[in-house]
Design a protein around this motif. Structure first.
Motif, mmCIF file in Angstrom:
data_model
loop_
_atom_site.group_PDB
_atom_site.id
_atom_site.type_symbol
_atom_site.label_atom_id
_atom_site.label_comp_id
_atom_site.label_asym_id
_atom_site.label_seq_id
_atom_site.Cartn_x
_atom_site.Cartn_y
_atom_site.Cartn_z
ATOM 1 N N GLU A 59 -28.310 55.062 19.517
ATOM 2 C CA GLU A 59 -29.159 56.138 20.047
ATOM 3 C C GLU A 59 -30.630 55.726 20.008
ATOM 4 O O GLU A 59 -31.393 56.012 20.938
ATOM 5 C CB GLU A 59 -28.933 57.425 19.251
ATOM 6 N N LEU A 60 -31.024 55.052 18.935
ATOM 7 C CA LEU A 60 -32.407 54.581 18.835
ATOM 8 C C LEU A 60 -32.690 53.515 19.892
ATOM 9 O O LEU A 60 -33.791 53.471 20.452
ATOM 10 C CB LEU A 60 -32.675 54.044 17.433
ATOM 11 N N ARG A 61 -31.708 52.676 20.167
ATOM 12 C CA ARG A 61 -31.899 51.657 21.210
ATOM 13 C C ARG A 61 -32.156 52.315 22.561
ATOM 14 O O ARG A 61 -32.991 51.843 23.350
ATOM 15 C CB ARG A 61 -30.680 50.739 21.267
ATOM 16 N N LYS A 62 -31.476 53.416 22.831
ATOM 17 C CA LYS A 62 -31.658 54.104 24.108
ATOM 18 C C LYS A 62 -33.096 54.573 24.297
ATOM 19 O O LYS A 62 -33.600 54.609 25.430
ATOM 20 C CB LYS A 62 -30.716 55.305 24.202
ATOM 21 N N VAL A 63 -33.757 54.981 23.205
ATOM 22 C CA VAL A 63 -35.133 55.484 23.315
ATOM 23 C C VAL A 63 -36.154 54.387 23.010
ATOM 24 O O VAL A 63 -37.342 54.659 22.857
ATOM 25 C CB VAL A 63 -35.354 56.726 22.424
ATOM 26 N N ALA A 64 -35.659 53.149 22.918
ATOM 27 C CA ALA A 64 -36.536 52.000 22.666
ATOM 28 C C ALA A 64 -36.404 50.989 23.806
ATOM 29 O O ALA A 64 -36.285 49.783 23.572
ATOM 30 C CB ALA A 64 -36.198 51.359 21.321
ATOM 31 N N TRP A 65 -36.410 51.513 25.028
ATOM 32 C CA TRP A 65 -36.380 50.674 26.228
ATOM 33 C C TRP A 65 -35.148 49.771 26.258
ATOM 34 O O TRP A 65 -35.180 48.702 26.855
ATOM 35 C CB TRP A 65 -37.657 49.830 26.342
ATOM 36 N N ASP A 66 -34.092 50.184 25.581
ATOM 37 C CA ASP A 66 -32.834 49.420 25.545
ATOM 38 C C ASP A 66 -33.040 47.987 25.048
ATOM 39 O O ASP A 66 -32.369 47.048 25.495
ATOM 40 C CB ASP A 66 -32.166 49.409 26.924
ATOM 41 N N GLN A 67 -33.934 47.816 24.096
ATOM 42 C CA GLN A 67 -34.183 46.475 23.560
ATOM 43 C C GLN A 67 -33.017 46.054 22.668
ATOM 44 O O GLN A 67 -32.691 46.745 21.692
ATOM 45 C CB GLN A 67 -35.496 46.456 22.786
ATOM 46 N N PRO A 68 -32.383 44.917 22.958
ATOM 47 C CA PRO A 68 -31.161 44.538 22.252
ATOM 48 C C PRO A 68 -31.316 44.372 20.741
ATOM 49 O O PRO A 68 -30.379 44.643 19.984
ATOM 50 C CB PRO A 68 -30.778 43.202 22.908
ATOM 51 N N HIS A 69 -32.479 43.914 20.289
ATOM 52 C CA HIS A 69 -32.608 43.638 18.854
ATOM 53 C C HIS A 69 -32.568 44.906 18.006
ATOM 54 O O HIS A 69 -32.374 44.826 16.792
ATOM 55 C CB HIS A 69 -33.828 42.788 18.529
ATOM 56 N N VAL A 70 -32.698 46.075 18.616
ATOM 57 C CA VAL A 70 -32.557 47.318 17.847
ATOM 58 C C VAL A 70 -31.157 47.423 17.246
ATOM 59 O O VAL A 70 -30.979 47.906 16.121
ATOM 60 C CB VAL A 70 -32.868 48.547 18.723
ATOM 61 N N THR A 71 -30.162 46.958 17.981
ATOM 62 C CA THR A 71 -28.785 47.033 17.485
ATOM 63 C C THR A 71 -28.254 45.689 17.009
ATOM 64 O O THR A 71 -27.334 45.645 16.189
ATOM 65 C CB THR A 71 -27.838 47.563 18.582
ATOM 66 N N GLU A 72 -28.808 44.583 17.477
ATOM 67 C CA GLU A 72 -28.227 43.283 17.152
ATOM 68 C C GLU A 72 -28.785 42.650 15.888
ATOM 69 O O GLU A 72 -28.115 41.811 15.276
ATOM 70 C CB GLU A 72 -28.399 42.344 18.346
ATOM 71 N N ALA A 73 -29.989 42.998 15.498
ATOM 72 C CA ALA A 73 -30.520 42.466 14.238
ATOM 73 C C ALA A 73 -29.724 43.028 13.065
ATOM 74 O O ALA A 73 -29.133 44.107 13.158
ATOM 75 C CB ALA A 73 -31.997 42.828 14.093
ATOM 76 N N SER A 74 -29.702 42.295 11.975
ATOM 77 C CA SER A 74 -28.924 42.734 10.809
ATOM 78 C C SER A 74 -29.455 44.030 10.218
ATOM 79 O O SER A 74 -28.679 44.862 9.738
ATOM 80 C CB SER A 74 -28.945 41.638 9.736
ATOM 81 N N VAL A 75 -30.763 44.189 10.246
ATOM 82 C CA VAL A 75 -31.399 45.345 9.617
ATOM 83 C C VAL A 75 -32.397 45.970 10.577
ATOM 84 O O VAL A 75 -33.171 45.260 11.225
ATOM 85 C CB VAL A 75 -32.130 44.932 8.307
ATOM 86 N N LEU A 76 -32.369 47.295 10.661
ATOM 87 C CA LEU A 76 -33.389 48.059 11.378
ATOM 88 C C LEU A 76 -34.027 49.022 10.394
ATOM 89 O O LEU A 76 -33.338 49.836 9.783
ATOM 90 C CB LEU A 76 -32.784 48.840 12.544
ATOM 91 N N ILE A 77 -35.329 48.907 10.251
ATOM 92 C CA ILE A 77 -36.074 49.800 9.373
ATOM 93 C C ILE A 77 -37.103 50.543 10.208
ATOM 94 O O ILE A 77 -37.893 49.922 10.932
ATOM 95 C CB ILE A 77 -36.769 49.026 8.236
ATOM 96 N N VAL A 78 -37.084 51.860 10.133
ATOM 97 C CA VAL A 78 -38.119 52.679 10.762
ATOM 98 C C VAL A 78 -39.161 52.964 9.699
ATOM 99 O O VAL A 78 -38.889 53.661 8.720
ATOM 100 C CB VAL A 78 -37.547 53.994 11.324
ATOM 101 N N LEU A 79 -40.346 52.381 9.869
ATOM 102 C CA LEU A 79 -41.418 52.612 8.905
ATOM 103 C C LEU A 79 -42.129 53.911 9.256
ATOM 104 O O LEU A 79 -42.667 54.065 10.359
ATOM 105 C CB LEU A 79 -42.421 51.460 8.909
#
Length: 203
Positions: A59-79
């Motif tokens: 869902e976050l990837r959808k609102v982040a211009w569909d950038q692949p690293h939002v889902t493909e990186a091992s860790v996603l941290i929202v600061l």
């Protein structure tokens, strides 16, 4: 890794191995390092939202211009940052210090922030920027790659992570095993333009 080497070699990487996993112990090490970053008056504005739910990451990837690293990186941290941290029992930021000092610092915190909305906002961004860079340098030192991100719909992200009304979103940081080399560094301005002595030259 030497600190200066980590600074030299840290690059923003946007392609990651989606099958690589960072262990819980490694994640704790990264977050512990990030928490060592400074904040004004030790107020510790930063909140690290570690997104583990795969559905939420999509869902976050959808609102982040569909950038692949939002889902493909091992860790996603929202600061994020607590804009009102300064007024939430400020003496606690000096727990362990003599009581007189705790009360003195609490009064200084209130005096500095109260009625200065622009300072309250600016300090959240400064704190998150310091924490993000510390987090990325720690990742580099541990052999991982990372990328700071601000290409997303801030309001949509806030809704998805249930952001409290007195908090702000600063950026994403993704961390993982990069699958492509960084592009060559280009466009570096000359030191003479960006490093000044004492003051700017007269106009």
């Amino acid at each position: 890794m030497d600190t200066l080497e980590a600074i030299r070699t840290r690059r923003a990487i946007r392609a990651y191995d989606p099958d690589h996993r960072i262990s819980d112990a490694e994640l704790r090490t990264l977050l512990s390092a990030a928490r060592m970053a400074p904040s004004a008056f030790n107020v510790q504005h930063c909140r690290f939202v570690v997104v583990k739910d795969p559905a939420l990451r999509h869902e976050l990837r959808k609102v982040a211009w569909d950038q692949p690293h939002v889902t493909e990186a091992s860790v996603l941290i929202v600061l994020c940052a607590d804009r009102d941290a300064w007024k939430k029992d400020p003496a606690r930021y000096f727990d362990g210090a003599p009581d007189a000092l705790r009360q003195q610092m609490a009064a200084r915190i209130t005096s500095y922030y109260e009625g200065r909305a622009w300072v309250q906002q600016d300090e959240t961004m400064r704190s998150c920027g310091l924490a993000a860079q510390t987090l990325m340098l720690a990742a580099t030192a541990m052999g991982y790659q990372s990328c700071p991100m601000d290409g997303f719909d801030y309001e949509a992200v806030g809704r998805l992570i249930n952001l409290p009304p007195d908090h702000v979103v600063a950026m994403f940081v993704v961390i993982g095993r990069g699958t492509q080399a960084a592009a060559p560094r280009v466009g570096k301005l000359p030191d003479s333009e960006v490093i000044l002595t004492d003051r700017f030259p007269p106009r």
